[in-house]
Design a protein around this motif. Structure first.
Motif, mmCIF file in Angstrom:
data_model
loop_
_atom_site.group_PDB
_atom_site.id
_atom_site.type_symbol
_atom_site.label_atom_id
_atom_site.label_comp_id
_atom_site.label_asym_id
_atom_site.label_seq_id
_atom_site.Cartn_x
_atom_site.Cartn_y
_atom_site.Cartn_z
ATOM 1 N N HIS A 339 0.870 -1.178 0.000
ATOM 2 C CA HIS A 339 0.000 0.000 0.000
ATOM 3 C C HIS A 339 0.911 1.233 0.000
ATOM 4 O O HIS A 339 2.011 1.202 0.567
ATOM 5 C CB HIS A 339 -0.870 -0.050 1.268
ATOM 6 N N PRO A 340 0.497 2.351 -0.621
ATOM 7 C CA PRO A 340 1.347 3.549 -0.622
ATOM 8 C C PRO A 340 1.769 4.009 0.767
ATOM 9 O O PRO A 340 2.912 4.446 0.956
ATOM 10 C CB PRO A 340 0.457 4.594 -1.305
ATOM 11 N N THR A 341 0.873 3.919 1.739
ATOM 12 C CA THR A 341 1.245 4.332 3.093
ATOM 13 C C THR A 341 2.339 3.440 3.659
ATOM 14 O O THR A 341 3.249 3.907 4.344
ATOM 15 C CB THR A 341 0.012 4.323 4.021
ATOM 16 N N ALA A 342 2.262 2.141 3.376
ATOM 17 C CA ALA A 342 3.300 1.221 3.843
ATOM 18 C C ALA A 342 4.643 1.546 3.209
ATOM 19 O O ALA A 342 5.694 1.506 3.862
ATOM 20 C CB ALA A 342 2.898 -0.214 3.528
ATOM 21 N N ILE A 343 4.635 1.880 1.923
ATOM 22 C CA ILE A 343 5.875 2.278 1.241
ATOM 23 C C ILE A 343 6.430 3.541 1.889
ATOM 24 O O ILE A 343 7.625 3.632 2.211
ATOM 25 C CB ILE A 343 5.607 2.501 -0.261
ATOM 26 N N ASP A 344 5.562 4.514 2.096
ATOM 27 C CA ASP A 344 5.969 5.813 2.633
ATOM 28 C C ASP A 344 6.573 5.668 4.030
ATOM 29 O O ASP A 344 7.681 6.173 4.301
ATOM 30 C CB ASP A 344 4.739 6.726 2.677
ATOM 31 N N ARG A 366 2.027 -5.307 -6.425
ATOM 32 C CA ARG A 366 1.499 -6.648 -6.637
ATOM 33 C C ARG A 366 0.160 -6.926 -5.956
ATOM 34 O O ARG A 366 -0.572 -7.816 -6.389
ATOM 35 C CB ARG A 366 2.533 -7.677 -6.151
ATOM 36 N N SER A 367 -0.193 -6.193 -4.893
ATOM 37 C CA SER A 367 -1.447 -6.480 -4.204
ATOM 38 C C SER A 367 -2.619 -6.301 -5.160
ATOM 39 O O SER A 367 -2.512 -5.599 -6.181
ATOM 40 C CB SER A 367 -1.626 -5.554 -2.995
ATOM 41 N N ASN A 368 -3.742 -6.909 -4.843
ATOM 42 C CA ASN A 368 -4.907 -6.789 -5.713
ATOM 43 C C ASN A 368 -5.305 -5.334 -5.915
ATOM 44 O O ASN A 368 -5.636 -4.906 -7.021
ATOM 45 C CB ASN A 368 -6.093 -7.563 -5.120
ATOM 46 N N THR A 369 -5.264 -4.551 -4.843
ATOM 47 C CA THR A 369 -5.635 -3.136 -4.937
ATOM 48 C C THR A 369 -4.662 -2.373 -5.818
ATOM 49 O O THR A 369 -5.065 -1.547 -6.649
ATOM 50 C CB THR A 369 -5.685 -2.515 -3.535
ATOM 51 N N MET A 370 -3.364 -2.628 -5.670
ATOM 52 C CA MET A 370 -2.360 -1.948 -6.494
ATOM 53 C C MET A 370 -2.481 -2.371 -7.950
ATOM 54 O O MET A 370 -2.370 -1.550 -8.865
ATOM 55 C CB MET A 370 -0.962 -2.247 -5.953
ATOM 56 N N ARG A 371 -2.707 -3.663 -8.185
ATOM 57 C CA ARG A 371 -2.808 -4.152 -9.561
ATOM 58 C C ARG A 371 -4.016 -3.555 -10.277
ATOM 59 O O ARG A 371 -4.003 -3.385 -11.502
ATOM 60 C CB ARG A 371 -2.890 -5.681 -9.582
ATOM 61 N N MET A 372 -5.055 -3.230 -9.526
ATOM 62 C CA MET A 372 -6.233 -2.609 -10.112
ATOM 63 C C MET A 372 -6.041 -1.117 -10.359
ATOM 64 O O MET A 372 -6.881 -0.472 -10.981
ATOM 65 C CB MET A 372 -7.436 -2.832 -9.198
ATOM 66 N N GLY A 373 -4.936 -0.569 -9.850
ATOM 67 C CA GLY A 373 -4.647 0.844 -10.077
ATOM 68 C C GLY A 373 -5.340 1.788 -9.120
ATOM 69 O O GLY A 373 -5.330 3.004 -9.333
ATOM 70 N N TRP A 391 10.582 0.876 -10.442
ATOM 71 C CA TRP A 391 9.245 0.286 -10.443
ATOM 72 C C TRP A 391 9.243 -0.899 -11.396
ATOM 73 O O TRP A 391 9.655 -0.789 -12.541
ATOM 74 C CB TRP A 391 8.195 1.302 -10.897
ATOM 75 N N TYR A 392 8.757 -2.028 -10.911
ATOM 76 C CA TYR A 392 8.714 -3.232 -11.736
ATOM 77 C C TYR A 392 7.348 -3.354 -12.399
ATOM 78 O O TYR A 392 6.314 -3.357 -11.720
ATOM 79 C CB TYR A 392 8.989 -4.466 -10.869
ATOM 80 N N GLN A 393 7.348 -3.400 -13.728
ATOM 81 C CA GLN A 393 6.114 -3.542 -14.511
ATOM 82 C C GLN A 393 6.009 -4.993 -14.973
ATOM 83 O O GLN A 393 6.538 -5.370 -16.015
ATOM 84 C CB GLN A 393 6.135 -2.612 -15.728
ATOM 85 N N PRO A 394 5.339 -5.846 -14.196
ATOM 86 C CA PRO A 394 5.241 -7.251 -14.585
ATOM 87 C C PRO A 394 4.189 -7.451 -15.667
ATOM 88 O O PRO A 394 3.305 -6.598 -15.874
ATOM 89 C CB PRO A 394 4.813 -7.938 -13.286
ATOM 90 N N GLY A 441 4.760 -10.390 -2.531
ATOM 91 C CA GLY A 441 4.873 -11.728 -3.104
ATOM 92 C C GLY A 441 6.324 -12.158 -3.192
ATOM 93 O O GLY A 441 7.216 -11.567 -2.567
ATOM 94 N N GLY A 442 6.569 -13.177 -3.977
ATOM 95 C CA GLY A 442 7.921 -13.720 -4.108
ATOM 96 C C GLY A 442 8.823 -12.928 -5.026
ATOM 97 O O GLY A 442 10.040 -13.135 -5.035
ATOM 98 N N PHE A 443 8.250 -12.016 -5.828
ATOM 99 C CA PHE A 443 9.004 -11.143 -6.740
ATOM 100 C C PHE A 443 9.907 -11.956 -7.666
ATOM 101 O O PHE A 443 11.013 -11.547 -8.005
ATOM 102 C CB PHE A 443 9.820 -10.122 -5.955
ATOM 103 N N GLY A 444 9.428 -13.137 -8.065
ATOM 104 C CA GLY A 444 10.183 -13.943 -9.020
ATOM 105 C C GLY A 444 11.537 -14.404 -8.518
ATOM 106 O O GLY A 444 12.410 -14.762 -9.322
#
Length: 458
Positions: A339-344, A366-373, A391-394, A441-444
C-alpha cells in the motif's frame, strides 16, 4: 482427522495449518504459489504440500476441507469438493470453532502493521511468562513458527479481508476479541470493498463483538477509526499518541521520541514516564505499533515497564525491513509493501536511519488493490524519500507505470524484467547504499538472485 487446506501457503492459512497439526490432525494442503518463507516453515513441520488445485489432491477424501479466501468457483478442487459433497469450512471459522473457545483473545486489526504488531504482542506476553497462543500472518523472527496453541491467551492477526467465497464477512468478525487493537484504517482491498465506508462497516461489526469488560486500543490521530467508533461503541477505548498529541487529556499512553528514527523512545502512561524502548526497529509507525502492543499487554496484567523491556529485545518479522545480507557494504532488505502508506512509512524510517546514505527502492505493485490501479495516483509521492526508485512492470499489470515515473520528484525508472533490475544494482550501487525490495509476493526470486549477483561481483 484428515484436514486438507486449499490455499495453504497463504500467510493466514499456513499458520492455521500449524495449529491444526498441533491439535492432533493430519494436515495436507494445496496451493498455486508455493514459495518461502511459508512453504519452508510448512515443510519443516512435516505438512505435505501439493502444487496447484487438482481434484486428485482430495482423493482419498479428507474428513474436512478448509477453504482459503483465494479460492473461487471454477477451480477444479473447489468444484470437485462441492460436487461430491465434501464437508468444508472457512479458515476463520475453523479457528473460531476449534482454537479460540475458552481463551482471552487479543485481536490486532488495521490496514497497516497487523503482522508486526501481532508478533510484538505475542512476544511481550511470552516474555512475561503468559505462554500465549498466537496466529501471525507472517514468519516471526522471535519464535520458531508463526502459530502455536499456547495457554489462556491467544493473539490473532485480525484481518478485514473476506473469509471465503461462501462467507463474505471479514475474517475478524469470527474471533470475538476481548482486547482489540485498531491501529489505523485506510482504503484497501479494492477487489472486495467498493470504498472506505464499506470497510468501516466491517470494523463496526467487529466493534459490536467486543464485550463491555474488554478494551479497544486506538491512536488519537486516526479519524477513520473515530468514525467507526461513532457508529456505536460499548467498550472502553484506550487512546495512544506520539509526540505533542500526548499532552491532551484524552490520551492515556504516549511516546516521546529520543531518536528521530524511532529506535529509542520513552513511554508515558497518563503523563508519567513508565519505561523506555531502545530497539532495532525504525520508523514512527513502529513506535505506534509498540504503543498499541503495550496498551494491549497492560490489559492482561503486563506492566508498561515489563512490556518496554520485552520490546527492547524484540527481533521483528520476516519481510518487514528484514536485513537479508550486507555484501560489499551494500545492505539488502526485504519488505512486505502492499500500500502507498506502507511504502511511505517504511522509507521514512529507512531515510531517518540512513541519513545521507543512498537509498534504493525496488517496488513491485502486486497487491490486488495496487494491480487494479486504485492507488496509482499516490505511488510517486509514497516513494519520494528514496534516492533511486525502480518500479517493476510485470506482465499482467492492468495499467502502465509510466505516469508514476513522470510524476516522481526523485529519480525513478521502470524495469520490465528482473535481469535489468539486478544489472542496474550490481553496476551502480556502492558501499554504504541500502537496497529495499518491496513486494507482498515472491518477486520472481529477485531477492536471492540479487544477493547472488552481488556476491559474484565480489
Amino acid at each position: 482427522m484428515h484436514l486438507h487446506i486449499l490455499g495453504i501457503c497463504g500467510t493466514f492459512m499456513g499458520s492455521l495449518a500449524l495449529l491444526a497439526r498441533d491439535l492432533g490432525h493430519t494436515v495436507t494442503g494445496s496451493d498455486q504459489s508455493v514459495y518461502p518463507p511459508m512453504s519452508t516453515q510448512l515443510e519443516n513441520a512435516g505438512i505435505t504440500l501439493m502444487q496447484g488445485y487438482d481434484r486428485s489432491h482430495l482423493q482419498p477424501h479428507p474428513d474436512l476441507v478448509i477453504v482459503g479466501n483465494a479460492m473461487k468457483r471454477g477451480i477444479d478442487a473447489v468444484e470437485y469438493m462441492l460436487d461430491v459433497g465434501l464437508p468444508y469450512i472457512s479458515g476463520p471459522q475453523f479457528l473460531a470453532d476449534h482454537v479460540l473457545p475458552g481463551k482471552h483473545v487479543l485481536g490486532v486489526a488495521g490496514t497497516h502493521g497487523k503482522t508486526t504488531t501481532t508478533t510484538m504482542l505475542a512476544w511481550v506476553l511470552d516474555q512475561a511468562g503468559l505462554n500465549p497462543g498466537f496466529l501471525i500472518g507472517g514468519v516471526p523472527l522471535g519464535f520458531s513458527e508463526s502459530a502455536r496453541l499456547g495457554g489462556d491467551y491467544f493473539v490473532v492477526e485480525a484481518d478485514e479481508y473476506d473469509s471465503a467465497f461462501f462467507d463474505k464477512r471479514s475474517k475478524f468478525v469470527h474471533y470475538h476479541p476481548r482486547t482489540a487493537i485498531l491501529n489505523n484504517l485506510e482504503f484497501d482491498h479494492a477487489d472486495i470493498f467498493d470504498d472506505l465506508a464499506a470497510i468501516q462497516k466491517q470494523f463496526h461489526h467487529l466493534v459490536r463483538t467486543i464485550p463491555s469488560t474488554g478494551r479497544i486500543i486506538a491512536p488519537i490521530t486516526e479519524t477513520h477509526i473515530d468514525e467507526v467508533l461513532a457508529m456505536g461503541c460499548w467498550t472502553p477505548v484506550m487512546r495512544t499518541s506520539i509526540g505533542t498529541a500526548s499532552d491532551t487529556a484524552a490520551v492515556e499512553l504516549s511516546a516521546e521520541l529520543i531518536n528521530i528514527d524511532g529506535s529509542h523512545f520513552k513511554v508515558l502512561h497518563e503523563g508519567m514516564v513508565k519505561g523506555e524502548v531502545h530497539w532495532s526497529m525504525t520508523g514512527q509507525h513502529s513506535v505506534a505499533n509498540a504503543l498499541a502492543t503495550i496498551a494491549a499487554a497492560e490489559h492482561v496484567g503486563v506492566s508498561v515497564e515489563q512490556a518496554c523491556a520485552a520490546l527492547s529485545c524484540f527481533g521483528g518479522v520476516k519481510r518487514r525491513m528484514e536485513l537479508l545480507d550486507v555484501i560489499n557494504g551494500i545492505e539488502v532488505y526485504d519488505d512486505f509493501a502492499h500500500h502507498p502508506t506502507a511504502i511511505d512509512t517504511t522509507l521514512d524510517g529507512a531515510r531517518k536511519r540512513l541519513g545521507q546514505r543512498k537509498l534504493w527502492a525496488i517496488i513491485e505493485p502486486r497487491s490486488n488493490t495496487m494491480r487494479m490501479g486504485s492507488h496509482k495516483d499516490e505511488l510517486a509521492h509514497s516513494a519520494r524519500l528514496a534516492d533511486q526508485v525502480i518500479w517493476y512492470q510485470p506482465e499482467g499489470l492492468d495499467w502502465d507505470l509510466q505516469p508514476v515515473v513522470d510524476a516522481a520528484s526523485n529519480p525513478a525508472s521502470i524495469a520490465r524484467n528482473l535481469e535489468d533490475i539486478i544489472q542496474r544494482i550490481v553496476s551502480e550501487a556502492g558501499e554504504g547504499d541500502a537496497v529495499v525490495i518491496m513486494s507482498n509476493g515472491g518477486f520472481g526470486g529477485l531477492h536471492q538472485k540479487l544477493l547472488q549477483a552481488l556476491k559474484a561481483k565480489a
